[in-house]
Enzyme design. Structure first.
Site, PDB file in Angstrom:
ATOM      1  N   GLU A  54       0.817  -1.224   0.000  1.00  0.00           N
ATOM      2  CA  GLU A  54       0.000   0.000   0.000  1.00  0.00           C
ATOM      3  C   GLU A  54       0.850   1.274   0.000  1.00  0.00           C
ATOM      4  O   GLU A  54       0.654   2.180   0.818  1.00  0.00           O
ATOM      5  CB  GLU A  54      -0.964  -0.014   1.198  1.00  0.00           C
ATOM      6  CG  GLU A  54      -1.987  -1.131   1.100  1.00  0.00           C
ATOM      7  CD  GLU A  54      -3.047  -1.078   2.193  1.00  0.00           C
ATOM      8  OE1 GLU A  54      -2.927  -0.249   3.115  1.00  0.00           O
ATOM      9  OE2 GLU A  54      -3.999  -1.877   2.131  1.00  0.00           O
ATOM     10  N   GLU A  75      -5.571  -8.518  -0.323  1.00  0.00           N
ATOM     11  CA  GLU A  75      -6.273  -8.162   0.907  1.00  0.00           C
ATOM     12  C   GLU A  75      -7.734  -7.981   0.555  1.00  0.00           C
ATOM     13  O   GLU A  75      -8.073  -7.110  -0.241  1.00  0.00           O
ATOM     14  CB  GLU A  75      -5.717  -6.883   1.562  1.00  0.00           C
ATOM     15  CG  GLU A  75      -4.401  -7.053   2.275  1.00  0.00           C
ATOM     16  CD  GLU A  75      -4.009  -5.828   3.098  1.00  0.00           C
ATOM     17  OE1 GLU A  75      -4.915  -5.169   3.668  1.00  0.00           O
ATOM     18  OE2 GLU A  75      -2.806  -5.532   3.164  1.00  0.00           O
TER      19      GLU A  75
END
Length: 507
Positions: free
Chosen positions: A173, A292
Site C-alpha cells: 500500500e 487483501e
C-alpha cells in the site's frame, strides 16, 4: 417469492480454478501471530509453539497460500530481527499498529509453520524504510542453497534447505499516507522496478507483485496503476488489489451487494493494465493479486484508534477483533463468487487476516479456538471449487441500493471438474426478506445427482458465533433442492449463501 434462472455455457470456460485464490494473510498485528497461530505454553502447542488447534482449523479452512509479514507492518520491519536465537532477538516498536514487537516469531518460524501445513508462502519486502540492498539480503537468506554469508546463516539457524519462496510482494500500500515511507506513483514505480530487476537477476523464476492502489476509493486510483505499471510492466507478474466492505448505518441491502463493487474494481484494474500493455506494445498480460479482501468494520476501528492513548505500547494487543454474523458470511461467500468469476485474471488472493484480526478463526489465550461465521463459505468454496470456472447467464429480479444502484437479487458462479464430472454451484440470495426460487439449466453438463447441498442462513441475519456458542452459525442441509432431466431447482432463503454439488450422470 422471487424467481431467477441460471444457464451454463459449457463451450467457453472462463479459466481454471486457481488454488491460490484461497490464500490468507498473517500480519504482525494484534493477536494474529501471538496467541493466534503461535502460543508457546498453550495446552495445544507443539514443540515449535504453534497452536495445533488453530493448525487443524487452518487445514479445514483450505488455505493454499499465506501472505506475510504484512501489511502495514512490513514497511517498518527488519527481517533480521526475527531470525537466530530467540534470546538474542531485539524487542522493537511497531509504528504501524502502535505496539511492541518481541520478534519471538519470525521468518524461519513462519516457514516451518507453512511447511507443516503444506501452505505456499507469499513474502512481502519492506520498501518503506528499506530498499534494494535489504530485499536482496532477504532473498539470499531465503532462497540461496548455501555457501554465502546469509545462506550459511540460515543453515546455522537450523534450516539447511532453502526456503525457496517463489512469490514476493514489492512493499505494501505504498500510495497510502498512513504507510511508513509512502511514495508518489512514479517514485514507487521506479523503486519497485529497480528492486524487481535485481531480485530476478539473483533468481529469475520469481513471481513479483507490485502495489496497486490501497483501494478503489483512493483519489489517485487508476492513475496510480497506470504510472506504476509503466515503470514495472516488464519486471512483474502481478499488480495487487485491496478492498474491505462493511454495513453502513443499517443499510443491509447495499452491504449484501458489495460484490458488485469488487466486480467493478477488478474490471477497472484489468482494463488499466491492458491499456498500459498495449501502449508499451508488450503482449504479456499482468495478473491480479487480490491480496487483501474481507469484511472489516473499518469505521469502528478508526473511531477506537482515535481515542487510543499515544503512550500505550503493548505486545499483541486486542485490535480489530470483529465478530462476524450471518450477513457478513453471505457477503464473504459472494466475494468468493466474484473472485472465481474473474479467474481469467485474478489468479491469487488473500483473505485478511487468518486469526483473531478480522479473521475467520478466533482464539482465546490459553483457551479454545473457534470458527467465525465467515469461516464456513471460505472452507466450503475451497473444498468444492474444482476444475474450470464456467460462464453463466443469470436472469434475476433486481432491487435498488443506495450505494450500488440497482443490483440483481441472485448472484452465482459454477465450476466443473472434467476429471470426475462433478459440478458445484455457489449461489447467493441478496434479498433481505424474500425467498428465491432458482431454476438452473445444467443439461450441458449431464449431472447425475445432488451429492451435497448446504446453505448458510438464519432468521436473524446478525446472529454470530462466540466462544461460548461456537456453532450458533453453521451451514445446514439445503431444503427444496431437486434435479430432474439436467435442470436443478432450489429454494434459497433471504440473506443466504449456498453451495450445491452434483455428480456426473455415470458417477
Amino acid at each position: 417469492m422471487l424467481n431467477a434462472s441460471l444457464h451454463v455455457d459449457t463451450a467457453d470456460p472462463v479459466a481454471p480454478v486457481h488454488r491460490r485464490t484461497f490464500g490468507s494473510f498473517v500480519e504482525h498485528m494484534g493477536r494474529c501471530v501471538y496467541t493466534g497461530i503461535y502460543e508457546p505454553g498453550h495446552p495445544a502447542a507443539d514443540t515449535h509453539g504453534f497452536r495445533r488447534d488453530v493448525a487443524d482449523l487452518v487445514r479445514e479452512l483450505g488455505v493454499s497460500t499465506v501472505r506475510y509479514p504484512g501489511g502495514n507492518f512490513v514497511s517498518g520491519y527488519k527481517w533480521e530481527d526475527g531470525v537466530g536465537p530467540r534470546e538474542q532477538r531485539p524487542v522493537r516498536r511497531d509504528l504501524a499498529w502502535h505496539s511492541i514487537e518481541t520478534n519471538q516469531f519470525g521468518l524461519d518460524e513462519f516457514m516451518t509453520w507453512c511447511r507443516d501445513l503444506g501452505i505456499e508462502p507469499m513474502m512481502a519486502v519492506n520498501l518503506g524504510t528499506r530498499g534494494l540492498a535489504e530485499a536482496l539480503d532477504l532473498l539470499e537468506y531465503c532462497n540461496h542453497p548455501s555457501g554465502t554469508h546469509l545462506s550459511d546463516q540460515r543453515v546455522a539457524n537450523g534450516h539447511p534447505a532453502p526456503h525457496d519462496i517463489r512469490m514476493w510482494c514489492l512493499g505494501n500500500e505504498m500510495d497510502g499516507p498512513w504507510q511508513i515511507g509512502n511514495l508518489d506513483a512514479r517514485s514507487y514505480g521506479r523503486k519497485a522496478a529497480q528492486v524487481a530487476r535485481a531480485m530476478k537477476t539473483a533468481d529469475r523464476d520469481l513471481e513479483l507483485v507490485v502495489c496497486g492502489s490501497s483501494g478503489s476509493s483512493m483519489p489517485t486510483f487508476g492513475e496510480w496503476e497506470a504510472t506504476v505499471l509503466e515503470e514495472t510492466y516488464d519486471s512483474v507478474e502481478y499488480i495487487s488489489l485491496h478492498a474491505y466492505y462493511e454495513e453502513h448505518d443499517g443499510d443491509l441491502g447495499s452491504f449484501l451487494a458489495s460484490a458488485t463493487d469488487m466486480d467493478a474494481f477488478i474490471d477497472s484494474v484489468t482494463a488499466t493494465a491492458d491499456a498500459v500493455g498495449a501502449r508499451l506494445r508488450n503482449p504479456k498480460r499482468i495478473q491480479l493479486s487480490f491480496d487483501e479482501w474481507n469484511v472489516w468494520y473499518l469505521s469502528r476501528h478508526q473511531a477506537e484508534a482515535a481515542v487510543q492513548p499515544t503512550d500505550d505500547w503493548r505486545a499483541a494487543p486486542r485490535v480489530i477483533e470483529d465478530q462476524y454474523n450471518v450477513a457478513d458470511a453471505v457477503v464473504v461467500g459472494n466475494l468468493l463468487i466474484s473472485l472465481l468469476r474473474h479467474s481469467d485474471r485474478v489468479t491469487a488472493a488473500s483473505q485478511a487476516q487468518l486469526a483473531n484480526v478480522i479473521a475467520p478463526i478466533m482464539t482465546e489465550p490459553g483457551g479454545p479456538a473457534w470458527r467465525q461465521s465467515i469461516f464456513h463459505p471460505f472452507a466450503l468454496t475451497a473444498r468444492a471449487a474444482r476444475g474450470q470456472v464456467l460462464r453463466t447467464r443469470l436472469s434475476s429480479p433486481e432491487y435498488g441500493t443506495e450505494r450500488h444502484g440497482t443490483v440483481p437479487a441472485l448472484d452465482a458462479v459454477v465450476t466443473h471438474d472434467e476429471q470426475d464430472g462433478s459440478t458445484s454451484l455457489f449461489v447467493v440470495n441478496r434479498s433481505t426478506d424474500q425467498h428465491l426460487t432458482l431454476d438452473a439449466d445444467l443439461t450441458g453438463l449431464a449431472p447425475g445427482s445432488v451429492t451435497d447441498a448446504q446453505t448458510l442462513s438464519d432468521e436473524d441475519p446478525y446472529a454470530a458465533n462466540t466462544m461460548d456458542a461456537p456453532d450458533r452459525v453453521v451451514p445446514r442441509p439445503a431444503k427444496d433442492v431437486r434435479l430432474e432431466n439436467g435442470r436443478l431447482t432450489a429454494v434459497l432463503p433471504p440473506v443466504s449463501w449456498s453451495v450445491i454439488t452434483l455428480s456426473a450422470a455415470n458417477g
